[in-house]
Scaffold this active site. Structure first.
Site, PDB file in Angstrom:
ATOM      1  N   ASN A 183       0.832  -1.206   0.000  1.00 47.22           N
ATOM      2  CA  ASN A 183       0.000   0.000   0.000  1.00 47.22           C
ATOM      3  C   ASN A 183       0.873   1.266   0.000  1.00 47.22           C
ATOM      4  O   ASN A 183       1.419   1.656   1.032  1.00 47.22           O
ATOM      5  CB  ASN A 183      -0.908  -0.043   1.239  1.00 47.22           C
ATOM      6  CG  ASN A 183      -1.943   1.057   1.247  1.00 47.22           C
ATOM      7  OD1 ASN A 183      -1.681   2.153   0.757  1.00 47.22           O
ATOM      8  ND2 ASN A 183      -3.099   0.776   1.813  1.00 47.22           N
TER       9      ASN A 183
ATOM     10  N   ASP B 203      -0.198  -3.170  10.099  1.00 49.09           N
ATOM     11  CA  ASP B 203      -1.503  -3.789   9.916  1.00 49.09           C
ATOM     12  C   ASP B 203      -2.544  -2.892  10.571  1.00 49.09           C
ATOM     13  O   ASP B 203      -2.442  -2.584  11.760  1.00 49.09           O
ATOM     14  CB  ASP B 203      -1.547  -5.201  10.510  1.00 49.09           C
ATOM     15  CG  ASP B 203      -2.757  -5.952   9.980  1.00 49.09           C
ATOM     16  OD1 ASP B 203      -2.910  -6.023   8.752  1.00 49.09           O
ATOM     17  OD2 ASP B 203      -3.580  -6.432  10.790  1.00 49.09           O
TER      18      ASP B 203
HETATM   19  P1  ITT Z   1      -0.548  -4.126   3.339  1.00 53.72           P
HETATM   20  O1  ITT Z   1      -1.190  -5.220   4.160  1.00 53.72           O
HETATM   21  O2  ITT Z   1       0.175  -4.614   2.136  1.00 53.72           O
HETATM   22  O3  ITT Z   1       0.287  -3.202   4.182  1.00 53.72           O
HETATM   23  P2  ITT Z   1      -3.303  -3.229   3.000  1.00 53.72           P
HETATM   24  O4  ITT Z   1      -3.896  -2.036   2.306  1.00 53.72           O
HETATM   25  O5  ITT Z   1      -3.857  -4.589   2.663  1.00 53.72           O
HETATM   26  O6  ITT Z   1      -1.716  -3.184   2.757  1.00 53.72           O
HETATM   27  P3  ITT Z   1      -4.202  -3.389   5.801  1.00 53.72           P
HETATM   28  O7  ITT Z   1      -4.561  -4.821   5.791  1.00 53.72           O
HETATM   29  O8  ITT Z   1      -3.476  -2.871   6.986  1.00 53.72           O
HETATM   30  O9  ITT Z   1      -3.336  -2.973   4.531  1.00 53.72           O
HETATM   31  O10 ITT Z   1      -5.437  -2.438   5.580  1.00 53.72           O
HETATM   32  C1  ITT Z   1      -6.718  -2.716   5.938  1.00 53.72           C
HETATM   33  C2  ITT Z   1      -7.668  -1.895   5.112  1.00 53.72           C
HETATM   34  O11 ITT Z   1      -7.833  -0.642   5.753  1.00 53.72           O
HETATM   35  C3  ITT Z   1      -7.238  -1.611   3.676  1.00 53.72           C
HETATM   36  O12 ITT Z   1      -8.389  -1.654   2.853  1.00 53.72           O
HETATM   37  C4  ITT Z   1      -6.684  -0.209   3.746  1.00 53.72           C
HETATM   38  O13 ITT Z   1      -6.893   0.491   2.542  1.00 53.72           O
HETATM   39  C5  ITT Z   1      -7.523   0.394   4.864  1.00 53.72           C
HETATM   40  N1  ITT Z   1      -6.757   1.386   5.604  1.00 53.72           N
HETATM   41  C6  ITT Z   1      -5.593   1.200   6.286  1.00 53.72           C
HETATM   42  N2  ITT Z   1      -5.175   2.356   6.803  1.00 53.72           N
HETATM   43  C7  ITT Z   1      -6.075   3.293   6.454  1.00 53.72           C
HETATM   44  C8  ITT Z   1      -6.193   4.683   6.661  1.00 53.72           C
HETATM   45  O14 ITT Z   1      -5.275   5.363   7.316  1.00 53.72           O
HETATM   46  N3  ITT Z   1      -7.252   5.316   6.159  1.00 53.72           N
HETATM   47  C9  ITT Z   1      -8.205   4.654   5.460  1.00 53.72           C
HETATM   48  N4  ITT Z   1      -8.158   3.351   5.198  1.00 53.72           N
HETATM   49  C10 ITT Z   1      -7.105   2.665   5.677  1.00 53.72           C
END
Ligand code: ITT
Length: 181
Positions: free
Chosen positions: A10, A66
């Site tokens: 991400n 995460d």
């Molecule tokens: P990685 O695991 O590869 O780091 P990911 O996007 O899959 O990337 P997560 O599992 O941590 O990461 O994310 C959970 C979801 O929450 C995912 O759909 C993100 O886009 C969202 N998310 C995470 N942080 C956020 C934020 O600060 N604001 C809005 N959405 C967020």
């Protein structure tokens, strides 16, 4: 400047982490190698396992992030499944699911895992309380930002610097940076 490899797919997270950490003397570099995400209720366990796995794979110190959105009226859903639910349902479906719910409270949590190869991971957590808005608002940020509001405005309506001063990620990264020092 100290450089740390940030294992994530991400790029929004990388941008935010870079903006938050660079004034503290730390730069981050994205690595896309991924890591197995445990089916666990706690973000800490997912981050800890992921950091250890990635540090061993890459042979260098790494950080992972995460994050999850926990909505009270939905019993904490989507929580640790936030990425999957965002990809399958998305914000509009979540808003539909909550139609008529007056309790809009939610918590955004972030667990930063850090690991040196061969050692146990350390995890730093941060959270921010907020509300699920009645409709999506704002184009800034990513993911759940348009529906998660703090103090009456969604993260999607905030400038980057504003979100980065109060977000779950900011709070976790601050603890991480303090410890690194
Ligand atoms: P990685 O695991 O590869 O780091 P990911 O996007 O899959 O990337 P997560 O599992 O941590 O990461 O994310 C959970 C979801 O929450 C995912 O759909 C993100 O886009 C969202 N998310 C995470 N942080 C956020 C934020 O600060 N604001 C809005 N959405 C967020």
């Amino acid at each position: 400047m100290r450089k740390i490899i940030f294992v994530t797919g991400n790029s929004h997270k990388v941008k935010e982490a870079g903006d938050i950490l660079s004034p503290l003397g730390i730069t981050v570099e994205q690595n896309n190698c991924g890591y197995p995400e445990l089916q666990e209720d706690e973000l800490e366990k997912i981050a800890s396992f992921g950091a250890e796995w990635a540090a061993d794979k890459l042979g260098t110190e790494v950080m992972v992030d995460d994050s999850g959105l926990f909505i009270r009226a939905l019993g904490g859903f989507p929580g640790p499944y936030s990425a999957y639910v965002f990809d399958t349902l998305g914000n509009d479906r979540i808003l539909k699911l909550m139609k008529g719910d007056t309790d809009r409270s939610a918590v955004f949590r972030c667990a930063i895992g850090y690991c040196v190869p061969g050692e146990k991971a350390r995890v730093f957590t941060g959270e921010v309380m907020g509300e699920i808005s009645l409709e999506g608002r704002g184009n800034a940020g990513f993911g759940y930002d348009p529906i998660f509001s703090v103090g009456g405005r969604t993260f999607g309506e905030m400038a980057e610097e504003e979100k980065n001063r109060l977000s779950h990620r900011y709070r976790a990264l601050l603890k991480f940076a303090d410890w690194l020092k």
